[in-house]
Design a protein around this motif. Structure first.
Motif, PDB file in Angstrom:
ATOM      1  N   ASP A  78       0.839  -1.187   0.000  1.00 10.88           N
ATOM      2  CA  ASP A  78       0.000   0.000   0.000  1.00 10.88           C
ATOM      3  C   ASP A  78       0.879   1.243   0.000  1.00 10.88           C
ATOM      4  O   ASP A  78       1.468   1.608   1.017  1.00 10.88           O
ATOM      5  N   LEU A  79       0.997   1.907  -1.136  1.00  8.22           N
ATOM      6  CA  LEU A  79       1.899   3.047  -1.273  1.00  8.22           C
ATOM      7  C   LEU A  79       1.448   4.265  -0.475  1.00  8.22           C
ATOM      8  O   LEU A  79       2.246   5.161  -0.221  1.00  8.22           O
ATOM      9  N   PHE A  80       0.181   4.302  -0.054  1.00  6.50           N
ATOM     10  CA  PHE A  80      -0.274   5.413   0.774  1.00  6.50           C
ATOM     11  C   PHE A  80       0.501   5.490   2.086  1.00  6.50           C
ATOM     12  O   PHE A  80       0.628   6.552   2.676  1.00  6.50           O
ATOM     13  N   ARG A  81       1.012   4.374   2.542  1.00  3.73           N
ATOM     14  CA  ARG A  81       1.738   4.389   3.814  1.00  3.73           C
ATOM     15  C   ARG A  81       3.030   5.206   3.720  1.00  3.73           C
ATOM     16  O   ARG A  81       3.606   5.593   4.723  1.00  3.73           O
ATOM     17  N   TYR A  82       3.508   5.493   2.510  1.00  7.35           N
ATOM     18  CA  TYR A  82       4.727   6.282   2.324  1.00  7.35           C
ATOM     19  C   TYR A  82       4.450   7.780   2.182  1.00  7.35           C
ATOM     20  O   TYR A  82       5.376   8.574   2.116  1.00  7.35           O
ATOM     21  N   VAL A  83       3.202   8.160   2.096  1.00  5.40           N
ATOM     22  CA  VAL A  83       2.842   9.565   1.912  1.00  5.40           C
ATOM     23  C   VAL A  83       2.473  10.155   3.279  1.00  5.40           C
ATOM     24  O   VAL A  83       1.505   9.720   3.898  1.00  5.40           O
ATOM     25  N   PRO A  84       3.262  11.142   3.749  1.00  8.59           N
ATOM     26  CA  PRO A  84       2.976  11.737   5.059  1.00  8.59           C
ATOM     27  C   PRO A  84       1.553  12.299   5.128  1.00  8.59           C
ATOM     28  O   PRO A  84       1.086  12.957   4.201  1.00  8.59           O
ATOM     29  N   GLY A  85       0.866  12.000   6.201  1.00  7.73           N
ATOM     30  CA  GLY A  85      -0.484  12.512   6.418  1.00  7.73           C
ATOM     31  C   GLY A  85      -1.577  11.754   5.698  1.00  7.73           C
ATOM     32  O   GLY A  85      -2.746  12.086   5.819  1.00  7.73           O
ATOM     33  N   SER A  86      -1.226  10.739   4.951  1.00  6.25           N
ATOM     34  CA  SER A  86      -2.254   9.992   4.226  1.00  6.25           C
ATOM     35  C   SER A  86      -2.636   8.748   5.008  1.00  6.25           C
ATOM     36  O   SER A  86      -1.991   8.372   5.982  1.00  6.25           O
ATOM     37  N   ARG A  87      -3.704   8.148   4.576  1.00  5.10           N
ATOM     38  CA  ARG A  87      -4.117   6.879   5.167  1.00  5.10           C
ATOM     39  C   ARG A  87      -4.657   6.002   4.057  1.00  5.10           C
ATOM     40  O   ARG A  87      -5.024   6.493   2.986  1.00  5.10           O
ATOM     41  N   SER A  88      -4.693   4.745   4.309  1.00  6.77           N
ATOM     42  CA  SER A  88      -5.202   3.819   3.304  1.00  6.77           C
ATOM     43  C   SER A  88      -6.659   4.130   3.014  1.00  6.77           C
ATOM     44  O   SER A  88      -7.441   4.439   3.914  1.00  6.77           O
ATOM     45  N   ALA A  89      -7.004   4.075   1.767  1.00  9.82           N
ATOM     46  CA  ALA A  89      -8.388   4.275   1.357  1.00  9.82           C
ATOM     47  C   ALA A  89      -8.978   2.900   1.081  1.00  9.82           C
ATOM     48  O   ALA A  89      -8.623   2.262   0.091  1.00  9.82           O
TER      49      ALA A  89
END
Length: 130
Positions: A74-85
């Motif tokens: 899940d690449l969202f885990r590498y984006v600060p402030g994001s969460r899995s959708a």
């Protein structure tokens, strides 16, 4: 577990029939109530369930299966402030959405566990206004 619980409407209802899900902005129904609606509606574009909250009994939906290996990172885990959708959709005959682009600009994956679903993919240069 998902292959056991999700392979038919009946097994899905056995596992989750009494859980409530969002049908519209301020409307919730149990999965069992939705199944009655989905089987009986004659609407051209009937409602489908969209669930984003995986608390209480709905948390088991995420435990029922794991993404296939090609989609497990899940690449969202590498984006600060994001969460899995994560979304769980459930629809009957003719349910679906209008032509759209993914609102999060992701390359999402979908799994159909019971029944069939048709997708339409268009090349990027397609004039959507025509």
């Amino acid at each position: 577990r998902g292959s056991e619980r999700w392979h038919s409407v009946e097994t899905l209802l056995d596992a989750y029939g009494d859980l409530t899900f969002s049908l519209a902005h301020d409307v919730t129904v149990t999965l069992r109530e939705y199944a009655v609606y989905a089987r009986s509606t004659g609407a051209d574009c009937p409602y489908y369930l969209v669930e984003r909250r995986f608390e209480d009994g709905r948390a088991a939906l995420l435990d029922d299966f794991a993404p296939p290996p090609p989609f497990s990172d899940d690449l969202f885990r590498y984006v600060p402030g994001s969460r899995s959708a994560r979304y769980w959709f459930c629809g009957g005959p003719r349910s679906g959405t209008f032509l759209h682009a993914d609102p999060l600009c992701t390359a999402a994956w979908n799994a159909v566990t019971c029944g069939a679903k048709r997708w339409c993919f268009l090349p990027p240069e397609t004039d959507l206004a025509s």
